[in-house]
Design a protein around this motif. Structure first.
Motif, PDB file in Angstrom:
ATOM      1  N   VAL A   1     -12.912  -0.852 -11.704  1.00 36.81           N
ATOM      2  CA  VAL A   1     -12.729   0.744 -11.854  1.00 36.81           C
ATOM      3  C   VAL A   1     -13.428   1.268 -12.823  1.00 36.81           C
ATOM      4  N   LEU A   2     -14.090   0.352 -13.891  1.00 31.93           N
ATOM      5  CA  LEU A   2     -14.918   1.184 -15.310  1.00 31.93           C
ATOM      6  C   LEU A   2     -16.127   2.270 -14.347  1.00 31.93           C
TER       7      LEU A   2
ATOM      8  N   MET B   1     -17.313   5.002 -14.676  1.00 29.94           N
ATOM      9  CA  MET B   1     -17.041   5.884 -12.750  1.00 29.94           C
ATOM     10  C   MET B   1     -18.113   7.098 -13.351  1.00 29.94           C
TER      11      MET B   1
ATOM     12  N   LEU C   1     -21.195   8.039 -10.585  1.00 31.91           N
ATOM     13  CA  LEU C   1     -21.033   9.055 -10.235  1.00 31.91           C
ATOM     14  C   LEU C   1     -22.595   9.863 -10.305  1.00 31.91           C
TER      15      LEU C   1
ATOM     16  N   ALA D   1     -21.414  11.678  -4.044  1.00 32.17           N
ATOM     17  CA  ALA D   1     -21.066  11.086  -5.082  1.00 32.17           C
ATOM     18  C   ALA D   1     -19.435  10.627  -4.401  1.00 32.17           C
ATOM     19  N   PHE D   2     -18.532  11.429  -4.799  1.00 28.12           N
ATOM     20  CA  PHE D   2     -17.189  11.072  -4.951  1.00 28.12           C
ATOM     21  C   PHE D   2     -16.608  10.544  -2.952  1.00 28.12           C
ATOM     22  N   LEU D   3     -17.494  11.343  -2.354  1.00 25.65           N
ATOM     23  CA  LEU D   3     -17.305  10.340  -0.972  1.00 25.65           C
ATOM     24  C   LEU D   3     -17.433   9.397  -0.871  1.00 25.65           C
TER      25      LEU D   3
ATOM     26  N   LEU E   1     -18.406   6.754  -2.921  1.00 25.45           N
ATOM     27  CA  LEU E   1     -17.827   6.487  -3.980  1.00 25.45           C
ATOM     28  C   LEU E   1     -16.472   5.972  -3.094  1.00 25.45           C
ATOM     29  N   GLY E   2     -15.063   6.205  -2.568  1.00 23.68           N
ATOM     30  CA  GLY E   2     -14.016   5.779  -1.635  1.00 23.68           C
ATOM     31  C   GLY E   2     -14.554   5.786  -1.183  1.00 23.68           C
ATOM     32  N   TYR E   3     -15.169   5.763  -0.420  1.00 21.50           N
ATOM     33  CA  TYR E   3     -14.870   5.173   1.197  1.00 21.50           C
ATOM     34  C   TYR E   3     -15.300   3.924   1.719  1.00 21.50           C
TER      35      TYR E   3
ATOM     36  N   MET F   1     -14.727   1.964  -1.211  1.00 19.41           N
ATOM     37  CA  MET F   1     -14.347   1.500  -1.969  1.00 19.41           C
ATOM     38  C   MET F   1     -13.345   1.108  -0.780  1.00 19.41           C
ATOM     39  N   VAL F   2     -12.868   2.032  -0.016  1.00 19.03           N
ATOM     40  CA  VAL F   2     -12.120   1.655   1.272  1.00 19.03           C
ATOM     41  C   VAL F   2     -12.480   0.546   1.750  1.00 19.03           C
TER      42      VAL F   2
ATOM     43  N   ASN G   1     -11.962  -2.600  -0.484  1.00 15.84           N
ATOM     44  CA  ASN G   1     -10.475  -2.520  -0.045  1.00 15.84           C
ATOM     45  C   ASN G   1      -9.966  -3.607   1.474  1.00 15.84           C
ATOM     46  N   LYS G   2     -10.628  -2.965   2.047  1.00 19.22           N
ATOM     47  CA  LYS G   2     -10.491  -3.935   3.910  1.00 19.22           C
ATOM     48  C   LYS G   2     -11.334  -5.570   3.720  1.00 19.22           C
TER      49      LYS G   2
END
Lengths: 199, 193
Positions: free
Chosen positions: B21-22, B24, B28, B176-178, B180-182, B184-185, B188-189
């Motif tokens: 997480v560097l 960012m 974005l 961009a935020f959305l 990246l967030g999804y 990331m999910v 992770n999964k």
């Protein structure tokens, strides 16, 4: 009137985190708790305003006359690093209580791209507030920097409040931590998009 | 770590965006399309490789107290070099990426690798590390760019397959935020498996 436009535009319409993506790392890093977010906002406000004024003067009276504008990036980052160090020393001497509050955040600010970003933006970009596009003068640059950093503080404090609530809720495993934080910021940015018609 | 491991670790194990997480801000800001993401990744990789090489060479002689300012000056030098090269040969790209080219100086990935890897390892390994992390960053930015371009403008690398505008929000800031967030999910999964 134009000053007012600069302020509204910098805080709400072109919010530095939510619309310009500057300073996202510390924004994510220290927004876990409301108190640290407030401290960081204060430190950022202070440094961005000071750094913008100093780099503006250096650019105008040193780099431009000597034809050295291609050294902007190097010169600015050095000035910012030195400035942060100096602020730390001065603050420690004259106001220990303020130093206590802001101290731990100051070293982090050197690598906050919001500081360098605003400093470079102010001397290279033309801004349009109301009438024709023009380069900012010193006074406007200072107001712009202050307003931008207030916008940073606003976004960070609002987000820290939400994140404190978030931490008490049961979030699915894969969403825990940063992913849900990014999605929350996304929704927040969507809300801030509503301001875009104002200026 | 093997040479092959050094080059491929940026993709999954030490992915700069999803794991470390560097960096960012450029992630974005510049991923509005697949091509922009790719270009930003390559620009960062250029600086990363060169600064890693030079820093691994000078690290033994730099006094400990001033090592951060010295590293920043080295990185800033290569960023300035990149700026001048891009202004000369690819002015269009320079115009699109804009502010985020000079901001590579404060990209935490570059300083992070200098501090965590290049200052402690040989020149060859540091160069490979720069390439590896650079590839990871470039691929991630391109993937985010592809997703945003598909949703936002209905095209991939400029090749349009849906008529009309697409969901504009995904080209703008919230998307961009959305995305990246999804992503990331999803990462992770898949990584948990």
């Amino acid at each position: 009137m134009e000053i007012l436009l600069i302020i509204v535009s910098a805080i709400f319409v072109n919010n530095i985190v939510l619309a310009q993506f500057l300073g996202v790392c510390p924004f994510m890093g220290v927004s876990n708790k409301l108190s640290t977010a407030t401290g960081m906002s204060g430190a950022v406000c202070f440094v961005i305003t000071l750094a913008t004024v100093v780099t503006y003067l250096i650019n105008k009276y040193f780099l431009v006359p000597l034809g050295l504008t291609f050294l902007q990036t190097i010169a600015f980052i050095l000035v910012i690093a030195a400035l942060v160090q100096m602020v730390e020393i001065v603050l420690k001497k004259i106001s220990p209580s303020l130093y206590q509050a802001l101290g731990i955040f100051l070293p982090l600010i050197t690598t906050n791209c919001a500081v360098l970003g605003v400093a470079i933006n102010v001397v290279t970009k033309e801004f349009t507030f109301g009438n024709a596009a023009h380069m900012l003068n010193l006074g406007e640059a200072a107001v712009y920097a202050l307003a931008t950093s207030l916008g940073y503080g606003l976004a960070m404090i609002l987000f820290a409040g939400m994140r404190e609530q978030l931490s008490r809720n049961n979030v699915p495993e894969a969403f825990k931590g940063l992913p849900i934080a990014f999605i929350t910021v996304g929704i927040m940015a969507l809300a801030f998009l509503g301001f875009s018609g104002i200026v | 770590m093997s040479k092959f491991g050094l080059v491929t670790k940026g993709l999954l194990k030490e992915n700069p965006t999803f794991v470390l997480v560097l960096g960012m801000c450029p992630t974005l800001a510049t991923t509005t399309s697949a091509l922009n993401g790719l270009e930003m990744g390559l620009a960062t990789m250029f600086v990363l490789i060169l600064s890693n090489i030079v820093i691994s060479l000078i690290a033994p002689v730099v006094p400990d107290k001033v090592h951060i300012p010295v590293y920043i000056v080295v990185i800033a030098t290569f960023v300035t070099l990149l700026q001048l090269l891009m202004q000369a040969y690819t002015p269009d790209v320079y115009e699109t990426l804009g502010l985020f080219i000079p901001l590579i100086v404060v990209n935490c990935i570059v300083l992070g690798r200098a501090e965590a890897f290049a200052s402690k390892n040989s020149v060859g390994d540091s160069a490979l590390d720069g390439i590896g992390i650079g590839i990871g960053f470039t691929v991630t930015l391109t993937v985010i760019g592809i997703v945003r371009e598909i949703l936002g403008s209905g095209s991939v690398f400029g090749w349009k397959f849906i008529e009309g505008d697409g969901m504009l929000a995904f080209v703008m800031a919230p998307g961009a935020f959305l995305v990246l967030g999804y992503l990331m999910v999803l990462f992770n999964k898949l990584a948990k498996r």
